[in-house]
Enzyme design. Structure first.
Site, mmCIF file in Angstrom:
data_model
loop_
_atom_site.group_PDB
_atom_site.id
_atom_site.type_symbol
_atom_site.label_atom_id
_atom_site.label_comp_id
_atom_site.label_asym_id
_atom_site.label_seq_id
_atom_site.Cartn_x
_atom_site.Cartn_y
_atom_site.Cartn_z
ATOM 1 N N HIS A 12 0.825 -1.205 0.000
ATOM 2 C CA HIS A 12 0.000 0.000 0.000
ATOM 3 C C HIS A 12 0.865 1.263 0.000
ATOM 4 O O HIS A 12 1.662 1.460 0.931
ATOM 5 C CB HIS A 12 -0.872 -0.036 1.256
ATOM 6 C CG HIS A 12 -1.852 1.067 1.384
ATOM 7 N ND1 HIS A 12 -1.972 1.827 2.523
ATOM 8 C CD2 HIS A 12 -2.788 1.543 0.520
ATOM 9 C CE1 HIS A 12 -2.938 2.707 2.372
ATOM 10 N NE2 HIS A 12 -3.454 2.558 1.167
ATOM 11 N N ARG A 13 0.719 2.096 -1.011
ATOM 12 C CA ARG A 13 1.544 3.310 -1.173
ATOM 13 C C ARG A 13 3.028 2.961 -1.059
ATOM 14 O O ARG A 13 3.817 3.708 -0.488
ATOM 15 C CB ARG A 13 1.178 4.383 -0.139
ATOM 16 C CG ARG A 13 -0.316 4.711 -0.084
ATOM 17 C CD ARG A 13 -0.637 5.822 0.905
ATOM 18 N NE ARG A 13 -2.020 5.749 1.336
ATOM 19 C CZ ARG A 13 -2.535 6.418 2.356
ATOM 20 N NH1 ARG A 13 -1.775 7.254 3.043
ATOM 21 N NH2 ARG A 13 -3.816 6.285 2.688
ATOM 22 N N GLU A 39 0.457 -0.878 -4.738
ATOM 23 C CA GLU A 39 -0.699 0.018 -4.892
ATOM 24 C C GLU A 39 -0.201 1.438 -4.738
ATOM 25 O O GLU A 39 0.631 1.730 -3.865
ATOM 26 C CB GLU A 39 -1.730 -0.269 -3.795
ATOM 27 C CG GLU A 39 -3.050 0.491 -3.964
ATOM 28 C CD GLU A 39 -3.123 1.859 -3.280
ATOM 29 O OE1 GLU A 39 -4.116 2.560 -3.484
ATOM 30 O OE2 GLU A 39 -2.169 2.251 -2.561
ATOM 31 N N ASP A 41 -1.289 5.932 -5.844
ATOM 32 C CA ASP A 41 -2.377 6.873 -6.129
ATOM 33 C C ASP A 41 -1.904 7.923 -7.126
ATOM 34 O O ASP A 41 -0.832 8.511 -6.941
ATOM 35 C CB ASP A 41 -2.769 7.596 -4.830
ATOM 36 C CG ASP A 41 -2.996 6.634 -3.680
ATOM 37 O OD1 ASP A 41 -4.034 5.948 -3.681
ATOM 38 O OD2 ASP A 41 -2.124 6.547 -2.798
ATOM 39 N N HIS A 54 -0.979 10.537 -2.189
ATOM 40 C CA HIS A 54 -2.271 10.086 -1.695
ATOM 41 C C HIS A 54 -3.247 11.228 -1.452
ATOM 42 O O HIS A 54 -4.370 11.232 -1.968
ATOM 43 C CB HIS A 54 -2.129 9.277 -0.407
ATOM 44 C CG HIS A 54 -3.455 8.902 0.166
ATOM 45 N ND1 HIS A 54 -4.106 9.673 1.107
ATOM 46 C CD2 HIS A 54 -4.277 7.870 -0.114
ATOM 47 C CE1 HIS A 54 -5.278 9.113 1.383
ATOM 48 N NE2 HIS A 54 -5.402 8.025 0.663
ATOM 49 N N GLU A 116 -4.490 3.588 -8.296
ATOM 50 C CA GLU A 116 -5.767 4.168 -7.875
ATOM 51 C C GLU A 116 -5.917 5.564 -8.464
ATOM 52 O O GLU A 116 -5.069 6.429 -8.245
ATOM 53 C CB GLU A 116 -5.846 4.225 -6.342
ATOM 54 C CG GLU A 116 -7.146 4.887 -5.891
ATOM 55 C CD GLU A 116 -7.280 5.052 -4.385
ATOM 56 O OE1 GLU A 116 -6.515 4.451 -3.608
ATOM 57 O OE2 GLU A 116 -8.194 5.807 -4.003
ATOM 58 N N LYS A 118 -7.304 8.929 -8.102
ATOM 59 C CA LYS A 118 -7.811 9.711 -6.965
ATOM 60 C C LYS A 118 -8.794 10.758 -7.472
ATOM 61 O O LYS A 118 -8.561 11.963 -7.366
ATOM 62 C CB LYS A 118 -6.637 10.397 -6.264
ATOM 63 C CG LYS A 118 -5.949 9.495 -5.291
ATOM 64 C CD LYS A 118 -6.583 9.592 -3.919
ATOM 65 C CE LYS A 118 -6.158 8.446 -3.036
ATOM 66 N NZ LYS A 118 -7.209 7.836 -2.288
ATOM 67 N N ASP A 233 0.398 -2.056 4.479
ATOM 68 C CA ASP A 233 1.533 -1.146 4.679
ATOM 69 C C ASP A 233 2.808 -1.923 5.019
ATOM 70 O O ASP A 233 3.886 -1.342 5.072
ATOM 71 C CB ASP A 233 1.246 -0.185 5.855
ATOM 72 C CG ASP A 233 0.080 0.749 5.579
ATOM 73 O OD1 ASP A 233 -0.265 0.952 4.403
ATOM 74 O OD2 ASP A 233 -0.484 1.285 6.568
HETATM 75 O O1 G3P Z 1 -6.396 1.111 -2.747
HETATM 76 C C1 G3P Z 1 -6.556 0.832 -1.406
HETATM 77 C C2 G3P Z 1 -6.470 2.071 -0.575
HETATM 78 O O2 G3P Z 1 -5.336 2.807 -0.978
HETATM 79 C C3 G3P Z 1 -7.666 2.915 -0.670
HETATM 80 O O3 G3P Z 1 -7.654 3.937 0.226
HETATM 81 O O4 G3P Z 1 -7.296 6.206 0.945
HETATM 82 O O5 G3P Z 1 -5.428 4.588 1.140
HETATM 83 O O6 G3P Z 1 -6.083 5.424 -1.082
HETATM 84 P P1 G3P Z 1 -6.570 5.078 0.301
HETATM 85 MG MG MG Z 2 -4.869 4.263 -2.585
#
Ligand code: G3P
Ligand code: MG
Length: 247
Positions: A12-13, A39, A41, A54, A116, A118, A233
């Site tokens: 994540h990120r 993943e 953004d 993000h 993702e 945004k 994470d």
């Molecule tokens: O893609 C999963 C997650 O990243 C979605 O929420 O706010 O962390 O981008 P957020």
């Molecule tokens: Mg995300």
């Protein structure tokens, strides 16, 4: 004998728990941890460049302030996107989408790249066309999964770039997710893990990849059910725990 699918560990990120989120350092750490996926953004700068961050504002993760959409790429590149996480990361820059893609290609990454859009708070008109053009001109040797909380972004991009996979992000809207699935608009569902557990939610024929799966208990919940993936994470911890549970 039938072997159940191995749950993919998607960082994540980047490796957000151990590096400044959404920086090349975080993506490199995810690759080093053996993550199956990444993943991140994407948003647009004032001069229309696809950049990785993000929040819609730069305030939380940099030494600057204001909305990304009001700052040019040159202004964004002046910012320090590392110090918020630790002094040793001072001077780390916010990457463009292309810089992330080039890192993954150079590393011979062959997993899942989950991008993702945004677009749920700021719609960034034209970002879908820009992504379709970019990935048409820059073929990538890994799986592309586009996700968004904004269904319309996915529908628009899918028409322009049908060769990718699509996944709907959601916090609580299970009905909307099921509707999209019924109309075959997406193959994947990316729900909040808290909601998945509370509702014992599972559509076995869908690619279910909950977020943000950080505690050992939540990881174990997903690994025991052999979900398609988890978004975490802590990719290194997740890879180790998966080994214990799924072998
Ligand atoms: O893609 C999963 C997650 O990243 C979605 O929420 O706010 O962390 O981008 P957020
Ligand atoms: Mg995300």
């Amino acid at each position: 004998m039938f072997k159940r699918q191995t749950t993919q560990v998607i960082a994540h990120r980047g490796s957000k728990g151990t590096r400044p989120e959404n920086t090349l350092l975080a993506f490199q750490a995810a690759l080093d941890a053996g993550a199956d996926g990444i993943e991140t953004d994407v948003q647009l700068s004032r001069d229309g460049q696809m950049v990785i961050m993000h929040d819609e504002k730069v305030d939380r993760t940099t030494n600057g302030s204001g909305l990304i959409k009001d700052l040019t790429l040159a202004q964004l590149k002046q910012l320090d996107a590392g110090s918020h996480f630790g002094r040793e990361f001072a001077g780390t820059k916010m990457p463009t989408l292309d810089e992330v893609i080039q890192l993954l290609i150079a590393d011979h990454f062959s997993g899942v790249f989950n991008l993702e859009l945004k677009t749920n708070k700021i719609p960034y008109p034209g970002i879908e066309q820009q992504l379709a053009t970019y990935f048409t001109q820059q073929p990538v040797p890994f799986r592309l999964v586009f996700s968004s909380f904004r269904a319309q972004s996915l529908v628009t991009l899918r028409k322009l770039y049908p060769q990718a996979e699509y996944a709907k992000l959601f916090k609580t809207a299970g009905r909307q997710a099921k509707q999209m699935e019924r109309h075959q608009q997406v193959a994947g569902l990316h729900p909040d893990i808290r909601w998945v557990k509370a509702h014992r939610f599972w559509l076995p024929h869908m690619q279910l990849r909950p977020w943000t799966v950080n505690s050992p208990a939540d990881m174990a919940y997903c690994f025991r059910r052999h979900f398609a993936g988890i978004i975490t994470d802590y990719p290194a911890r997740a890879v180790a725990l998966r080994e214990k549970i799924q072998g």
